[in-house]
Design a protein around this motif. Structure first.
Motif, PDB file in Angstrom:
ATOM      1  N   PRO A  40     -29.057   5.136 -25.361  1.00  0.00           N
ATOM      2  CA  PRO A  40     -29.219   4.517 -23.846  1.00  0.00           C
ATOM      3  C   PRO A  40     -30.302   5.261 -22.882  1.00  0.00           C
ATOM      4  O   PRO A  40     -30.531   6.287 -23.226  1.00  0.00           O
ATOM      5  CB  PRO A  40     -27.731   4.622 -23.361  1.00  0.00           C
ATOM      6  CG  PRO A  40     -27.100   5.839 -24.064  1.00  0.00           C
ATOM      7  CD  PRO A  40     -27.817   6.071 -25.554  1.00  0.00           C
ATOM      8  N   THR A  41     -30.502   4.543 -21.835  1.00  0.00           N
ATOM      9  CA  THR A  41     -31.270   5.137 -20.740  1.00  0.00           C
ATOM     10  C   THR A  41     -30.491   6.236 -20.310  1.00  0.00           C
ATOM     11  O   THR A  41     -29.229   6.381 -20.050  1.00  0.00           O
ATOM     12  CB  THR A  41     -31.671   4.065 -20.002  1.00  0.00           C
ATOM     13  OG1 THR A  41     -30.666   3.567 -19.193  1.00  0.00           O
ATOM     14  CG2 THR A  41     -32.927   2.996 -20.276  1.00  0.00           C
ATOM     15  N   LEU A  42     -31.026   7.468 -20.065  1.00  0.00           N
ATOM     16  CA  LEU A  42     -30.458   8.549 -19.538  1.00  0.00           C
ATOM     17  C   LEU A  42     -30.337   8.851 -18.110  1.00  0.00           C
ATOM     18  O   LEU A  42     -31.255   8.740 -17.254  1.00  0.00           O
ATOM     19  CB  LEU A  42     -31.181   9.895 -20.099  1.00  0.00           C
ATOM     20  CG  LEU A  42     -30.638  11.230 -20.036  1.00  0.00           C
ATOM     21  CD1 LEU A  42     -29.502  11.304 -20.565  1.00  0.00           C
ATOM     22  CD2 LEU A  42     -31.448  12.428 -20.529  1.00  0.00           C
ATOM     23  N   THR A  43     -28.954   8.926 -17.673  1.00  0.00           N
ATOM     24  CA  THR A  43     -28.818   9.315 -16.115  1.00  0.00           C
ATOM     25  C   THR A  43     -29.293  10.754 -15.838  1.00  0.00           C
ATOM     26  O   THR A  43     -29.507  11.681 -16.977  1.00  0.00           O
ATOM     27  CB  THR A  43     -27.337   9.325 -15.758  1.00  0.00           C
ATOM     28  OG1 THR A  43     -26.986   8.034 -16.198  1.00  0.00           O
ATOM     29  CG2 THR A  43     -27.026   9.749 -14.470  1.00  0.00           C
ATOM     30  N   SER A  44     -30.196  10.836 -14.617  1.00  0.00           N
ATOM     31  CA  SER A  44     -30.772  12.332 -14.232  1.00  0.00           C
ATOM     32  C   SER A  44     -30.576  12.441 -12.873  1.00  0.00           C
ATOM     33  O   SER A  44     -30.462  11.565 -12.009  1.00  0.00           O
ATOM     34  CB  SER A  44     -32.138  12.136 -14.695  1.00  0.00           C
ATOM     35  OG  SER A  44     -32.867  13.148 -14.417  1.00  0.00           O
ATOM     36  N   VAL A  45     -30.677  13.675 -12.698  1.00  0.00           N
ATOM     37  CA  VAL A  45     -30.783  14.049 -11.086  1.00  0.00           C
ATOM     38  C   VAL A  45     -32.242  14.227 -10.695  1.00  0.00           C
ATOM     39  O   VAL A  45     -33.109  14.913 -11.491  1.00  0.00           O
ATOM     40  CB  VAL A  45     -30.092  15.289 -10.818  1.00  0.00           C
ATOM     41  CG1 VAL A  45     -30.307  15.739  -9.438  1.00  0.00           C
ATOM     42  CG2 VAL A  45     -28.510  15.192 -11.206  1.00  0.00           C
ATOM     43  N   ASP A  46     -32.683  13.526  -9.920  1.00  0.00           N
ATOM     44  CA  ASP A  46     -34.234  13.835  -9.572  1.00  0.00           C
ATOM     45  C   ASP A  46     -34.306  14.849  -8.475  1.00  0.00           C
ATOM     46  O   ASP A  46     -33.675  14.754  -7.262  1.00  0.00           O
ATOM     47  CB  ASP A  46     -34.872  12.381  -8.847  1.00  0.00           C
ATOM     48  CG  ASP A  46     -36.353  12.354  -8.410  1.00  0.00           C
ATOM     49  OD1 ASP A  46     -36.884  13.638  -8.260  1.00  0.00           O
ATOM     50  OD2 ASP A  46     -36.923  11.613  -8.395  1.00  0.00           O
ATOM     51  N   THR A  47     -34.701  16.018  -8.751  1.00  0.00           N
ATOM     52  CA  THR A  47     -35.029  17.037  -7.977  1.00  0.00           C
ATOM     53  C   THR A  47     -35.716  17.078  -6.825  1.00  0.00           C
ATOM     54  O   THR A  47     -36.072  17.907  -5.787  1.00  0.00           O
ATOM     55  CB  THR A  47     -34.993  18.393  -8.639  1.00  0.00           C
ATOM     56  OG1 THR A  47     -36.147  18.584  -9.331  1.00  0.00           O
ATOM     57  CG2 THR A  47     -33.872  18.644  -9.748  1.00  0.00           C
ATOM     58  N   GLN A  48     -36.552  16.001  -6.857  1.00  0.00           N
ATOM     59  CA  GLN A  48     -37.677  16.072  -5.866  1.00  0.00           C
ATOM     60  C   GLN A  48     -38.724  16.803  -5.912  1.00  0.00           C
ATOM     61  O   GLN A  48     -39.151  17.249  -4.759  1.00  0.00           O
ATOM     62  CB  GLN A  48     -37.157  15.764  -4.374  1.00  0.00           C
ATOM     63  CG  GLN A  48     -36.016  14.499  -4.330  1.00  0.00           C
ATOM     64  CD  GLN A  48     -36.590  13.195  -4.346  1.00  0.00           C
ATOM     65  OE1 GLN A  48     -37.641  12.952  -4.008  1.00  0.00           O
ATOM     66  NE2 GLN A  48     -35.588  12.269  -4.574  1.00  0.00           N
ATOM     67  N   SER A  49     -39.129  17.211  -7.054  1.00  0.00           N
ATOM     68  CA  SER A  49     -39.986  18.495  -7.260  1.00  0.00           C
ATOM     69  C   SER A  49     -41.320  18.199  -6.727  1.00  0.00           C
ATOM     70  O   SER A  49     -42.119  18.990  -6.139  1.00  0.00           O
ATOM     71  CB  SER A  49     -40.078  18.675  -8.471  1.00  0.00           C
ATOM     72  OG  SER A  49     -40.617  17.687  -9.485  1.00  0.00           O
ATOM     73  N   GLU A  50     -41.980  17.003  -6.642  1.00  0.00           N
ATOM     74  CA  GLU A  50     -43.200  16.513  -6.088  1.00  0.00           C
ATOM     75  C   GLU A  50     -43.123  16.850  -4.742  1.00  0.00           C
ATOM     76  O   GLU A  50     -43.895  17.280  -3.918  1.00  0.00           O
ATOM     77  CB  GLU A  50     -43.531  15.119  -6.447  1.00  0.00           C
ATOM     78  CG  GLU A  50     -45.104  14.893  -5.903  1.00  0.00           C
ATOM     79  CD  GLU A  50     -45.267  13.519  -6.578  1.00  0.00           C
ATOM     80  OE1 GLU A  50     -46.116  12.823  -5.757  1.00  0.00           O
ATOM     81  OE2 GLU A  50     -45.262  13.147  -7.729  1.00  0.00           O
ATOM     82  N   THR A  51     -42.059  16.216  -4.063  1.00  0.00           N
ATOM     83  CA  THR A  51     -41.862  16.527  -2.376  1.00  0.00           C
ATOM     84  C   THR A  51     -41.623  17.852  -2.170  1.00  0.00           C
ATOM     85  O   THR A  51     -42.420  18.466  -1.336  1.00  0.00           O
ATOM     86  CB  THR A  51     -40.770  15.754  -2.063  1.00  0.00           C
ATOM     87  OG1 THR A  51     -41.073  14.304  -2.274  1.00  0.00           O
ATOM     88  CG2 THR A  51     -40.434  15.920  -0.469  1.00  0.00           C
TER      89      THR A  51
END
Length: 91
Positions: A40-51
């Motif tokens: 299944p598609t994977l839940t993730s935490v976007d740490t906003q690394s680009e920002t």
């Protein structure tokens, strides 16, 4: 786990699970595109690394430009819920 590891884990369990089954849920921490490709598609935490990188560079430029006061910035992570986790009942 990182999304790379989660992707491999999800792929290895794909024949056994479709979404969340048997109480197994998984999430990654870096929200790379592979998380959307796994089954299944994977839940993730976007740490906003680009920002974070953009803000850090601007702060550095400000410091090199002689700015005396560099303001503190808080960048909130964002939870990207996908098929590998489920919302708890009653919520």
């Amino acid at each position: 786990m990182t999304v790379h590891l989660g992707f491999g884990h999800a792929q290895s369990n794909a024949a056994r699970i479709a979404g969340v089954r048997d109480g197994l849920a998984q999430a990654g921490i870096d929200n790379i595109p592979y998380g959307e490709l796994s089954a299944p598609t994977l839940t993730s935490v976007d740490t906003q690394s680009e920002t974070i990188g953009e803000v850090a560079m601007q702060k550095r430029v400000d410091m090199l430009g002689g700015k005396d006061h560099i303001e503190h910035v808080t960048i909130e992570p964002c939870l990207i819920v996908r098929d590998s986790t489920a919302v708890a009942e009653g919520r």
